[in-house]
Design an enzyme around this catalytic site. Structure first.
Site, mmCIF file in Angstrom:
data_model
loop_
_atom_site.group_PDB
_atom_site.id
_atom_site.type_symbol
_atom_site.label_atom_id
_atom_site.label_comp_id
_atom_site.label_asym_id
_atom_site.label_seq_id
_atom_site.Cartn_x
_atom_site.Cartn_y
_atom_site.Cartn_z
ATOM 1 N N ALA A 1 -79.911 36.229 32.451
ATOM 2 C CA ALA A 1 -79.626 34.929 33.055
ATOM 3 C C ALA A 1 -80.430 33.865 32.332
ATOM 4 O O ALA A 1 -81.521 33.485 32.747
ATOM 5 C CB ALA A 1 -79.962 34.945 34.544
ATOM 6 N N GLY A 2 -79.901 33.407 31.215
ATOM 7 C CA GLY A 2 -80.601 32.430 30.395
ATOM 8 C C GLY A 2 -80.311 31.006 30.813
ATOM 9 O O GLY A 2 -79.457 30.735 31.666
ATOM 10 N N GLY B 1 -76.668 30.065 29.576
ATOM 11 C CA GLY B 1 -75.536 30.838 30.048
ATOM 12 C C GLY B 1 -75.981 32.189 30.590
ATOM 13 O O GLY B 1 -77.146 32.571 30.466
ATOM 14 N N GLU C 1 -90.192 39.115 27.913
ATOM 15 C CA GLU C 1 -89.017 38.792 27.113
ATOM 16 C C GLU C 1 -89.283 39.060 25.632
ATOM 17 O O GLU C 1 -88.467 39.679 24.936
ATOM 18 C CB GLU C 1 -88.659 37.320 27.338
ATOM 19 C CG GLU C 1 -87.294 36.912 26.856
ATOM 20 C CD GLU C 1 -86.968 35.474 27.207
ATOM 21 O OE1 GLU C 1 -86.041 34.917 26.600
ATOM 22 O OE2 GLU C 1 -87.649 34.897 28.091
ATOM 23 N N SER D 1 -87.712 28.602 26.183
ATOM 24 C CA SER D 1 -88.981 29.069 25.615
ATOM 25 C C SER D 1 -88.741 29.745 24.282
ATOM 26 O O SER D 1 -87.609 30.101 23.928
ATOM 27 C CB SER D 1 -89.667 30.046 26.578
ATOM 28 O OG SER D 1 -88.855 31.187 26.779
ATOM 29 N N VAL D 2 -89.816 29.931 23.551
ATOM 30 C CA VAL D 2 -89.762 30.660 22.286
ATOM 31 C C VAL D 2 -90.866 31.705 22.325
ATOM 32 O O VAL D 2 -91.970 31.438 22.823
ATOM 33 C CB VAL D 2 -89.911 29.722 21.067
ATOM 34 C CG1 VAL D 2 -91.219 28.946 21.087
ATOM 35 C CG2 VAL D 2 -89.784 30.510 19.767
#
Length: 520
Positions: A125-126, A129, A243, A275-276
């Site tokens: 669930a980003g 999308g 993640e 985020s990265v």
């Protein structure tokens, strides 16, 4: 020569013999005569036959051999016959025993959690999308084909965070993806299949209790509409370090690097919407010397035991520095038009429940000016780095080393490169340099919105005004943020080839590996 009386007597004796007669298909044994039992040099010692007047055979009576002597005489043929019988029985047993496959299945029932195949359903669930991944593993945790591919991957827009004011609508948006998952998991295994939902930075950025309400609505939805195994703590907002760690596991699993020394693994950079993350394996010595964080944040190093080997993983997640979140931060800089917006655009940018003015500056977009803004929001030189070496925002960079030498860069890095045209969209991986982003950014920033529609046909209409901004930010993040040389070769990765198939390079596979492992 025997007389007729002798033959008749022999016939009468055979009718009462304990062994069946010849012709029955069974083995018949002949008893040796008394003469045969005597030594060859003493034939005269055979006792003479006794005569009796009442013998039917003319008064002659034959002596039988002694029982011990008879047993000694029969021992060898009996042993041979017994051995043959045992061999026949053994052969029959082996023929009726389970095949090697069946034996393996029996071993699996002893050591595996259940069926030889295990399915896992993961929802990503980003912020941009929602995506569903379905994986199937064998007993050795090797991926098994689902149809022609090694996973089911379906995505849709918008993401859950777009339903901040309507939690039930957010949950219902997953229905079509859930139905896709059900269509590939055998019905008899669905009640044994775990389903997890990992929300990422998009939900982390929502205000108040909006995130919690959406997650609860999703839990209720899965309980009511799903035949899969679902638990409350399997629907959660992923910690950023989870993640990053899951993506590292995914890529190295697919490359076959797990189980090898840490210097043979690859590092990953995952640019999401909110985020990265950067993650790579470091030495045990560097892990022991890692800075200690005292403000309640996650530690920089996570120890993971994978395929019989311990890994010390440097991983950090930079919240608000994903591509979509960075757009909002860039648009906050300055009061009038942005040098990062393509000339000819005037509109609003919506992200995380907020709206930001988004219009081009009067002088048009400029790569150099835009890069100055991107460097500012990254806080490359502030606050002062208190560690040996930092990336940006005062964050320790992990110290570098062999585990970082080979970098796989994923998600929006790949997407924008493919849309801009310097990477073919249908190739799963591509070797590029950070400088390639800079070169394409310069070209995009010099293009008006109207001309960009024909020059960049692969870019979606909603993203087109931000193409200059996105490419500039990605170059700045790699070079100024993470300290890469502009000419260093990196691998853009969308999918990784594995067992003659291609699997999505994303964190859900790492989560699935953990989920199926927890069932053992």
């Amino acid at each position: 020569m025997e007389s007729a009386d002798d033959l008749e007597s022999a016939h009468q004796d055979s009718s009462s013999h304990p062994f069946p007669a010849a012709g029955t298909g069974q083995i018949r044994y002949r008893s040796p005569s008394a003469a045969e039992l005597l030594p060859a040099d003493q034939p005269d010692k055979m006792p003479p036959p006794k005569r009796s007047s009442n013998n039917s055979n003319g008064g002659r009576q034959y002596y039988g051999e002694y029982l011990p002597e008879k047993m000694r005489r029969l021992r060898k043929p009996v042993l041979v016959a017994s051995t043959l019988v045992l061999l026949v029985c053994l052969l029959a047993f082996l023929c009726s025993s389970p095949s090697s496959d069946s034996v393996d299945s029996f071993a699996d029932r002893r050591y595996a959690p259940g069926d030889s195949k295990s399915y896992v359903v993961i929802f990503d669930a980003g912020s941009s999308g929602s995506r569903v991944h379905v994986f199937c593993f064998d007993r050795n945790l090797d991926l098994v084909h689902i149809g022609e591919d090694l996973e089911l991957f379906v995505q849709k827009k918008p993401g859950l965070s777009s339903y901040a004011n309507d939690p039930k609508a957010a949950a219902s948006s997953l229905l079509s993806l859930l139905e896709q998952a059900k269509s590939v998991v055998p019905q008899e295994l669905q009640q044994k299949t775990p389903v997890r939902v990992g929300a990422t930075a998009g939900l982390r950025l929502l205000h108040g209790d909006a995130s919690d309400q959406i997650l609860q609505a999703v839990r209720d939805f899965l309980k009511d509409d799903s035949t899969f195994i679902s638990k409350a703590d399997w629907v959660t907002v992923l910690d950023g370090t989870q993640e990053g760690a899951y993506l590292w596991v995914t890529v190295n699993y697919l490359l076959g690097s797990l189980g090898k020394k840490y210097s043979d693994t690859v590092g990953v950079v995952d640019l999401g919407g909110g985020s990265v993350q950067m993650a790579y394996a470091i030495s045990e010595t560097d892990a022991a010397n890692a800075p200690r964080i005292s403000n309640g944040e996650d530690t920089y190093v996570k120890k993971m035991h994978l395929k019989g080997k311990d890994y010390y993983l440097y991983v950090h997640s930079y919240l608000n520095y994903g591509l979509l979140a960075a757009r909002a931060e860039i648009l906050k800089v300055g009061n009038s038009g942005s040098p990062c917006i393509l000339d000819g655009y005037d509109g609003q940018y919506n992200y995380g429940g907020a709206s930001y003015p988004a219009s081009a500056s009067s002088s048009g977009s400029s790569m150099e000016t835009c890069r100055g803004v991107a460097t500012k929001i990254l806080r490359v030189n502030e606050p002062t780095c208190t560690h040996m070496k930092c990336t940006f925002g005062g964050i320790w960079n992990g110290g570098g080393g062999d585990g970082q030498q080979n970098l796989f860069v994923a998600s929006f890095f790949f997407d924008r490169a493919a849309e801009a045209g310097f990477v073919k969209p249908n190739q799963p991986v591509a070797k590029v340099r950070p400088m390639d982003f800079a070169n394409e950014a310069k070209r995009a920033c010099e293009t008006s919105l109207e001309d960009a529609k024909s020059r960049y046909p692969l870019v979606e209409e909603d993203n087109l005004p931000y193409l200059c901004m996105d490419l500039v930010y990605e170059f700045t993040l790699l070079v100024d943020g993470f300290g890469l040389d502009p000419d260093q070769e990196i691998t853009l990765v969308k999918r990784v080839e594995y067992q003659n198939s291609k699997v999505e390079a994303a964190w859900p596979l790492g989560s699935a590996i953990e989920a199926v492992s927890s069932l053992t």
